[in-house]
Scaffold this motif. Structure first.
Motif, short mmCIF file in Angstrom:
data_model
loop_
_atom_site.label_atom_id
_atom_site.label_comp_id
_atom_site.label_asym_id
_atom_site.label_seq_id
_atom_site.Cartn_x
_atom_site.Cartn_y
_atom_site.Cartn_z
N LEU A 60 15.16 -6.95 -5.11
CA LEU A 60 14.83 -6.42 -3.78
C LEU A 60 14.54 -7.57 -2.81
CD1 LEU A 60 12.53 -3.43 -4.80
CD2 LEU A 60 14.89 -3.32 -4.00
N ALA A 61 13.86 -8.59 -3.30
CA ALA A 61 13.61 -9.76 -2.45
C ALA A 61 14.93 -10.41 -2.05
CB ALA A 61 12.73 -10.76 -3.19
N ALA A 62 15.88 -10.44 -2.96
CA ALA A 62 17.20 -11.01 -2.65
C ALA A 62 17.90 -10.21 -1.55
CB ALA A 62 18.05 -11.04 -3.91
N VAL A 63 17.76 -8.90 -1.58
CA VAL A 63 18.36 -8.06 -0.53
C VAL A 63 17.79 -8.42 0.83
CG1 VAL A 63 18.53 -5.70 0.35
CG2 VAL A 63 18.86 -6.14 -2.09
N VAL A 64 16.47 -8.58 0.91
CA VAL A 64 15.82 -8.90 2.18
C VAL A 64 16.19 -10.32 2.62
CG1 VAL A 64 13.62 -9.13 3.36
CG2 VAL A 64 13.93 -7.33 1.66
N ILE A 65 16.22 -11.27 1.68
CA ILE A 65 16.56 -12.65 2.02
C ILE A 65 17.99 -12.73 2.55
CG2 ILE A 65 17.01 -14.93 1.03
CD1 ILE A 65 14.57 -14.46 -0.79
N ALA A 66 18.91 -12.00 1.93
CA ALA A 66 20.30 -12.00 2.40
C ALA A 66 20.39 -11.45 3.82
CB ALA A 66 21.17 -11.17 1.46
N SER A 67 19.61 -10.41 4.08
CA SER A 67 19.59 -9.84 5.43
C SER A 67 18.98 -10.83 6.43
CB SER A 67 18.79 -8.54 5.44
OG SER A 67 18.74 -8.00 6.73
N ALA A 68 17.92 -11.53 6.03
CA ALA A 68 17.30 -12.51 6.91
C ALA A 68 18.26 -13.65 7.23
CB ALA A 68 16.03 -13.06 6.26
N ILE A 69 19.01 -14.08 6.24
CA ILE A 69 20.01 -15.13 6.48
C ILE A 69 21.04 -14.66 7.50
CG2 ILE A 69 21.90 -16.43 5.40
CD1 ILE A 69 20.20 -16.48 2.83
N GLY A 70 21.39 -13.37 7.43
CA GLY A 70 22.35 -12.82 8.39
C GLY A 70 21.81 -12.76 9.81
N LEU A 71 20.48 -12.76 9.96
CA LEU A 71 19.89 -12.74 11.30
C LEU A 71 19.96 -14.10 11.99
CD1 LEU A 71 16.59 -10.68 10.79
CD2 LEU A 71 18.65 -9.93 11.98
N ILE A 72 20.07 -15.17 11.22
CA ILE A 72 19.99 -16.52 11.78
C ILE A 72 21.24 -16.83 12.60
CG2 ILE A 72 19.85 -18.97 11.22
CD1 ILE A 72 18.23 -18.19 8.74
N GLU A 73 21.04 -17.26 13.82
CA GLU A 73 22.14 -17.63 14.71
C GLU A 73 22.18 -19.14 14.84
OE1 GLU A 73 25.24 -17.97 16.63
OE2 GLU A 73 24.64 -15.87 16.35
N ILE A 74 23.31 -19.72 14.49
CA ILE A 74 23.49 -21.17 14.59
C ILE A 74 24.67 -21.52 15.48
CG2 ILE A 74 24.02 -23.28 13.28
CD1 ILE A 74 22.55 -22.08 10.92
N ALA A 75 25.80 -20.84 15.28
CA ALA A 75 27.03 -21.21 15.98
C ALA A 75 26.87 -21.16 17.50
CB ALA A 75 28.17 -20.29 15.54
N ASP A 76 26.30 -20.06 18.01
CA ASP A 76 26.18 -19.95 19.47
C ASP A 76 25.13 -20.90 20.01
OD1 ASP A 76 27.41 -18.79 21.66
OD2 ASP A 76 25.76 -17.40 21.98
N LEU A 77 24.12 -21.22 19.19
CA LEU A 77 23.13 -22.21 19.64
C LEU A 77 23.76 -23.60 19.79
CD1 LEU A 77 19.81 -21.36 17.75
CD2 LEU A 77 20.26 -21.25 20.21
N ARG A 78 24.74 -23.88 18.94
CA ARG A 78 25.46 -25.15 19.11
C ARG A 78 26.17 -25.17 20.46
NH1 ARG A 78 28.21 -24.99 13.39
NH2 ARG A 78 26.63 -25.94 12.07
N ARG A 79 26.80 -24.05 20.81
CA ARG A 79 27.47 -23.97 22.11
C ARG A 79 26.47 -24.14 23.25
NH1 ARG A 79 28.42 -19.98 25.93
NH2 ARG A 79 27.13 -18.54 24.71
N ILE A 80 25.31 -23.49 23.14
CA ILE A 80 24.29 -23.60 24.18
C ILE A 80 23.79 -25.04 24.28
CG2 ILE A 80 21.94 -22.87 24.82
CD1 ILE A 80 22.65 -20.14 23.56
N TYR A 81 23.68 -25.72 23.13
CA TYR A 81 23.24 -27.12 23.14
C TYR A 81 24.23 -27.99 23.93
CZ TYR A 81 21.86 -31.72 21.39
OH TYR A 81 21.46 -33.02 21.31
N ARG A 82 25.51 -27.68 23.79
CA ARG A 82 26.52 -28.47 24.50
C ARG A 82 26.52 -28.22 26.01
NH1 ARG A 82 29.84 -26.67 20.24
NH2 ARG A 82 30.88 -25.24 21.68
N ILE A 83 26.28 -26.95 26.41
CA ILE A 83 26.47 -26.63 27.83
C ILE A 83 25.16 -26.58 28.62
CG2 ILE A 83 28.60 -25.36 27.37
CD1 ILE A 83 27.06 -22.77 27.52
N GLN A 84 24.04 -26.32 27.97
CA GLN A 84 22.76 -26.23 28.70
C GLN A 84 21.64 -26.59 27.74
OE1 GLN A 84 22.27 -25.50 32.12
NE2 GLN A 84 21.29 -23.51 32.25
N ARG A 85 21.37 -27.88 27.65
CA ARG A 85 20.49 -28.36 26.59
C ARG A 85 19.07 -27.83 26.71
NH1 ARG A 85 22.02 -34.18 24.51
NH2 ARG A 85 23.94 -32.98 24.43
#
Length: 596
Positions: free
Chosen positions: A381-406
């Motif tokens: 059950l902990a693994a189910v929640v951890i997998a869902s939490a990992i899915g919440l993390i946003e990285i790709a779009d933050l990279r874009r934001i870092y490039r255009i508006q630091r």
């Protein structure tokens, strides 16, 4: 065409928007979209909805139990919340296939209130979580009736990313002890993380429990990209079978869920102490904001896919009704699910009957086979929640934001750190404060420019962008790119003074290019009145160009329009320049006048 057939695109006659307005005019029935669905239901949809509901059930059970434990309440109450939320949304929900239930984005918020106040007492935890759901539901319904569905748009995308990344890390940290096979003391994420590190160094990790949980997590993540493969079901059933067949609970001491109580959720009023009211109210309001932000985004996505219109205010009412039902029937706060809704869609769901079938199937499990999940390991059950939490993390779009508006990227990081350091409830308060500061900063320190005439380009433009632009002797054209209000009134005066001080010739007219000015308040109006007097004493006339009529109406109410005179207002900057040249002969040749 009946009420449930997909309407034509909004650009065509008879599209979704006109139909939605017609539905809004239907009196009290507009608050009960489920009745309209039932009235127009087609028999051909029934098979699809039943199959989709049964498929959906395979996710509802393990996820409901997992998120309940992540929220600090016994797993059975996740199933109670699932049942009543799905039934309530089927009646009040405007979306055809949106699935509501316990959600990972709310787990940290609920846990932040429940864990320190319950003192380890499951009954107190249930009461606290239930009352939070009632508070959240009440706030959502009141906001929906008051048509405040737009409020969640006030948080910018970087701030939302930062908050949700912080929530994801908080949830992940809270589940690590279950995955590792031990328990720790600690309310805040950093304190929990420190306690986990100490326990690991002391050798408290339970190897078998960790292997079961890590294996479950690996299967979920490996199968996550395959929409038609029930990865969570496969992983959880596999872990349960392994633990049951090998007797790992008895032989190795692997913690398991145990038999669920038999029966359905009963109505009850959650009672808490007076000292709990404050944290519960704050937490419930935070849950309302986060749950509706998630639900409104997901609802719009699926409305676009099905070419239907979804009223955000009705969505808020439906979410409130689902939370009220969950709170009064031994559940806790719910939200839309970005993982279960796609499952329903892929399985062929046509209407909210899919959710009803899912709710009835879960209820049947509780009545007829409560022992079915007794060997389900808690690390799975902990693994189910951890997998869902990992899915919440946003990285790709933050990279874009870092490039255009630091600076917005660092705002997002500050939000994430705030949630992890301060906690989930305090973190959302920080996110709101940062959003208000961001808005005020943009309006408080807006861009302004002196305008000049650039040869070969029509109109008047910022002289910093066109260094060769020519200035009209004695005339300052000043543009202010924001509303005028109390926070920037003095800055406006200062910028005007700087613009006149930098003029190469003595100033006779100051013309404010006011098209970007969308509002004027009392403080800024008083500042303008003082500016008019000081400019007149210096022999300078203040004028406005391109001012919007609603802003003019405010100046009339404040008495400024009459004070300046109608002649001080020009429809365009060009008209203001022409007015100045008629009354002040200066050496000035326009490139257009020369026929170039």
């Amino acid at each position: 065409m009946n009420d449930l057939e997909p309407p034509p695109p909004l650009s065509e006659p008879g599209g979704g928007a006109p139909r939605a307005k017609a539905a809004d005019a239907a009196g009290w029935r507009r608050w009960l979209p489920g009745l309209r669905t039932l009235r127009g239901y087609e028999l051909a949809w029934l098979r699809h909805d039943i199959v989709a509901g049964l498929v959906l059930t395979t996710m509802l059970v393990p996820v409901g139990i997992a998120y309940a434990q992540a929220s600090g309440v016994p797993g059975i109450h996740g199933l109670y919340a699932t049942i009543v939320a799905l039934l309530a949304y089927a009646v009040f929900g405007p979306s055809r296939i949106l699935v509501l239930g316990p959600d990972s984005s709310l787990a940290a918020l609920i846990l932040a209130v429940v864990l320190p106040l319950s003192g380890g007492d499951p009954q107190r935890a249930i009461a606290l979580a239930g009352l939070m759901a009632i508070v959240s539901g009440t706030v959502c319904i009141l906001a929906g009736v008051a048509r405040l569905g737009f409020v969640t748009e006030l948080l910018s995308k970087p701030i939302r990313y930062g908050y949700m990344n912080g929530i994801a890390l908080t949830v992940l940290i809270s589940q690590l002890p279950r995955l590792l096979g031990f328990s720790v003391e600690g309310d805040a994420p950093l304190a929990t993380l420190k306690a986990i590190a100490v326990s690991v160094m002391e050798g408290k990790t339970h190897a078998t429990t960790l292997m079961v949980g890590a294996g479950t997590l690996a299967v979920i993540l490996l199968l996550k990209g395959r929409r038609r493969v029930p990865g969570i079901l496969i992983a959880v059933v596999g872990a349960t079978v392994v633990v049951g067949v090998l007797g790992l609970a008895a032989r190795e001491g692997v913690p398991v869920l145990g038999a669920l109580p038999q029966g359905l959720p009963a109505f009850g009023i959650p009672w808490v102490t007076a000292a709990d009211i404050g944290p519960v109210l704050i937490g419930g309001c935070a849950v309302a904001l986060v749950s509706f932000a998630d639900t409104s985004v997901l609802s719009r996505v699926y409305a676009a896919r099905t070419r239907t219109h979804v009223d955000p205010n009705q969505e808020m009412v439906a979410l409130g009704a689902a939370n009220l039902a969950a709170g009064f029937f031994q559940g806790f706060a719910v939200s839309s699910s970005s993982s279960r809704t796609p499952v329903a869609e892929a399985a062929g769901a046509r209407t909210q009957l899919t959710g009803v079938v899912g709710a009835l199937a879960v209820a049947l499990l509780l009545v007829a086979a409560p022992d079915l999940l007794k060997n389900l390991p808690t690390s799975a059950l902990a693994a189910v929640v951890i997998a869902s939490a990992i899915g919440l993390i946003e990285i790709a779009d933050l990279r874009r934001i870092y490039r255009i508006q630091r600076w917005e990227f660092w705002l997002s990081i500050a939000c994430t750190v705030g949630v992890v350091v301060l906690g989930a409830v305090e973190g959302i308060g920080l996110a709101i404060v940062i959003a208000v500061i961001e808005f005020l900063w943009d309006a408080w320190r807006p861009y302004s420019a002196v305008l000049g005439r650039a040869d070969g380009v029509k109109g008047y433009h910022d002289i910093t962008r066109y260094p060769d632009a020519r200035l009209i002797p004695g005339l300052v054209l000043f543009r202010w790119d924001a509303p005028l209000f109390f926070a920037n009134a003095e800055l406006f005066r200062d910028r005007v003074g700087e613009a006149m001080a930098s003029s190469p010739a003595p100033v006779r007219w100051l013309v404010v290019a006011a098209e970007p000015v969308t509002s004027v308040d009392v403080t800024s109006a008083d500042m303008l009145a003082e500016l008019v007097d000081s400019l007149r004493d210096a022999g300078i006339q203040l004028c406005f160009a391109e001012m919007k009529d609603p802003v003019k109406d405010k100046l009339k109410r404040f008495g400024l329009f009459a004070r300046l005179g109608e002649a001080a207002f020009f429809p365009t900057v060009g008209a203001a320049v022409s007015g100045y040249l008629k009354t002040h002969p200066v050496e000035w040749v326009d490139w257009e006048d020369e026929g170039r």
